[in-house]
Design a protein around this motif. Sequence first.
Motif, PDB file in Angstrom:
ATOM      1  N   ASN A 130      -1.280  22.371 -35.844  1.00 39.30           N
ATOM      2  CA  ASN A 130      -1.715  22.672 -34.468  1.00 39.30           C
ATOM      3  C   ASN A 130      -3.051  23.397 -34.392  1.00 39.30           C
ATOM      4  OD1 ASN A 130       0.655  21.525 -33.334  1.00 39.30           O
ATOM      5  ND2 ASN A 130       1.761  23.425 -33.704  1.00 39.30           N
ATOM      6  N   VAL A 131      -3.789  23.435 -35.488  1.00 38.35           N
ATOM      7  CA  VAL A 131      -5.146  23.957 -35.462  1.00 38.35           C
ATOM      8  C   VAL A 131      -6.091  22.758 -35.474  1.00 38.35           C
ATOM      9  CG1 VAL A 131      -6.889  25.315 -36.662  1.00 38.35           C
ATOM     10  CG2 VAL A 131      -4.518  26.095 -36.612  1.00 38.35           C
ATOM     11  N   ILE A 180      -7.006  26.576 -31.240  1.00 37.60           N
ATOM     12  CA  ILE A 180      -5.688  26.994 -31.704  1.00 37.60           C
ATOM     13  C   ILE A 180      -4.679  26.925 -30.562  1.00 37.60           C
ATOM     14  CG2 ILE A 180      -4.319  28.928 -32.588  1.00 37.60           C
ATOM     15  CD1 ILE A 180      -6.750  29.853 -34.116  1.00 37.60           C
ATOM     16  N   ARG A 181      -5.084  27.363 -29.401  1.00 43.94           N
ATOM     17  CA  ARG A 181      -4.171  27.424 -28.256  1.00 43.94           C
ATOM     18  C   ARG A 181      -4.642  26.526 -27.114  1.00 43.94           C
ATOM     19  NH1 ARG A 181      -2.976  33.547 -26.790  1.00 43.94           N
ATOM     20  NH2 ARG A 181      -1.378  32.485 -25.555  1.00 43.94           N
ATOM     21  N   ILE A 200      -3.030  32.842 -39.230  1.00 41.72           N
ATOM     22  CA  ILE A 200      -3.448  32.366 -37.915  1.00 41.72           C
ATOM     23  C   ILE A 200      -2.405  32.799 -36.895  1.00 41.72           C
ATOM     24  CG2 ILE A 200      -4.036  30.343 -36.540  1.00 41.72           C
ATOM     25  CD1 ILE A 200      -4.787  28.937 -39.142  1.00 41.72           C
ATOM     26  N   LYS A 219      -0.976  32.641 -33.349  1.00 41.43           N
ATOM     27  CA  LYS A 219      -1.076  31.609 -32.322  1.00 41.43           C
ATOM     28  C   LYS A 219      -0.578  32.038 -30.952  1.00 41.43           C
ATOM     29  CE  LYS A 219      -0.686  27.746 -35.571  1.00 41.43           C
ATOM     30  NZ  LYS A 219       0.060  26.531 -35.932  1.00 41.43           N
ATOM     31  N   ASP A 220       0.478  32.852 -30.922  1.00 45.04           N
ATOM     32  CA  ASP A 220       1.063  33.166 -29.618  1.00 45.04           C
ATOM     33  C   ASP A 220       0.591  34.526 -29.123  1.00 45.04           C
ATOM     34  OD1 ASP A 220       2.426  34.715 -31.448  1.00 45.04           O
ATOM     35  OD2 ASP A 220       4.300  34.654 -30.318  1.00 45.04           O
ATOM     36  N   GLY A 263      -6.381  32.757 -29.677  1.00 45.77           N
ATOM     37  CA  GLY A 263      -5.809  32.874 -31.008  1.00 45.77           C
ATOM     38  C   GLY A 263      -6.656  33.764 -31.900  1.00 45.77           C
TER      39      GLY A 263
END
Length: 650
Positions: free
Chosen positions: A178-179, A197-198, A235, A237-238, A252
């Motif tokens: 998801n990157v 990232i997001r 990393i 992410k959230d 991120g």
Amino acid sequence: MKKNRVYTVSSLLARISGNCKFWLIALPAVTMLAQAPAAYAHAESVAVEQQSNATVKGSVKDATGESLIGVSVTVKGKEGVGTITDVDGNYSIVCGAQDILVFSYVGYATQEIAVKNQKQLNVILKEDTKVLDEVIVIGYGTTTRKSAVGAVDQVKASMIEDRPVANMTDALQGAAPNVVIQQRSSNPNDRKTNFNIRGISTVNDNSPLFVIDGLIADGGSFDKLNPNDIENISILKDAGSAAIYGSRSSNGVVLVTTKKGKKNQRATVRLNGMMGWQNPDILFSPVKGYQNATLRNLAATNAGEAPKYTPDQIRDLAAHQDEESWFFDQIMRTALQQNYNLSVSGGSDKTTYMVSLGYYDQESNYVGNSDFGVQRYNFRTNITTEVGRLKLNAILAYTRNNSVSTTGGNLEVDAARVPTYYYYKMKSADGRYLLNDVLSEFNPLGSLEAGGRNKYRNNYLNANVNAEFRLIDGLKLRGVLGADVINDMRSTRNLGVAYYLNEEATEPRPVKDTDYRTSNWNHTAYLINTQLLLDYNKTFGKHNVSGLFGVTNESFTSSSNDIEKKGVDPDLGIGTDITNSILGNITGSTFVDGSNRTSLTSLLGRVGYSYADRYYTEFSFRYDASSKFHKDYRWGFFPSVSLGWRLSEE
């Protein structure tokens, strides 16, 4: 002379003996017999093996008897053969009687089980304690993977250090789920990328926040790192894991930890090198010239206009297809890439050390100048020592980038949009640069070969001193002082290029005196980062309590100046009478015009609690005050609450 003998197929087959395998080739009116290649010699055994394939079914559960959903089931040594367990933990796979099935699942130890003619295989996977107890880096501290409440991915050194890439951003492509990293230019001097990232943000850009060895940095500093110096990358992410970095973490956070020596290890010397060639792979291609002309006629007709090309012109293009050449291909080349690294590391029971040197050389994929490309030099030291309750760590790193690039812009776009008509050329046989009805001002090859160059010299120095004192069992006081010193310089020569309207033209379009320009740009920046952190972590039976409170400050100062002169001497680049006599031919700004100074002071904290490694809760916050805002609107509060429940422990 030998006589030719004629055999019928039946008589020839009767003469064949032994274990040779043969295959027949049927041709019109002729039947030929030849010895089969080795691949065909195994055809019978392959057929027998395929006939012995059978369906193996079963279920996969954990140690408590709970069904595991999404377990990967593959056949060892057979790429592309596999399945996953369903919502009830069941699977079904077709394999050979002597195959080996591989069962793998995140957080569990991988198992390999031989089929041995079994039709039913029920598997119990055990938790991989090494993975769950693995230490990962989070904001201003560390935790274990099983205790991480938020979404944290980790990229280890083995995944990036041997990749043939120009910088750290390229090294992360495909290394973390998801990157999304997209390269926007094939020019090594212009490594612009989309780093998501997001998802995509509607405010500012989408780049994440970069933190290198605990100190906040920018994307430029991240790309100056040597991939071979990286120990791991976390990393975040959230929002739960990234909120401790405030509003800057909205896209991120990327946490980088560089390599250090290991305790009680003899001096280890590592030398590696890599050489290769980078070939641009253009994933689209133009239509033939006559097809392009036909489509342009169709577009004109649909718009109510007269066709641009006559049938004879289209037939002429079709007759000269073998003479066509795409401009895009003409401006690209295969480029040499080299990378060499030397490191020495080791340590005693109290002190560790690591020293590394790196050299990277990437030629440009553009034609036109053999000097186009990038050279990077890296030096890094990392020393850690312990004296009683005190632990000291010092990191010093230096990066030098030398690069030369073209002054032209939109080269790929302009080269790709020109039809491949055989009479369209960028350069005549006698070396003149040509125009056409699509490119009426310049052409990409002329810009690359004769339009001038940019010459960059970039210096980056990073120093990081970290002191950690253990006050009592579980409570530590940590102080960090870091500095980034950046010095960038660019010198540019723009040259006028003589372009001819076509091959028959005897005079070029006029070249303006102001097309000959010389410019210089200098930039210096300092980022001072200070941190004072109080860190607590203690376990009481099945209860674990952790806490963090800190005060940080980031002070940034920069200044730049530039000057440009027009109408300079074409050969020497120095000013002429035209430069000095016409207003506006000398422009620029001083360091006063290009000065900037900002400061960010923050209070931050995190409180965490877990019970029996089963239930988790965590609260974190950051309270920022930025000098960029008015004093009445300077402070911002960014809290986060996270809850976690490990179902596997129930």
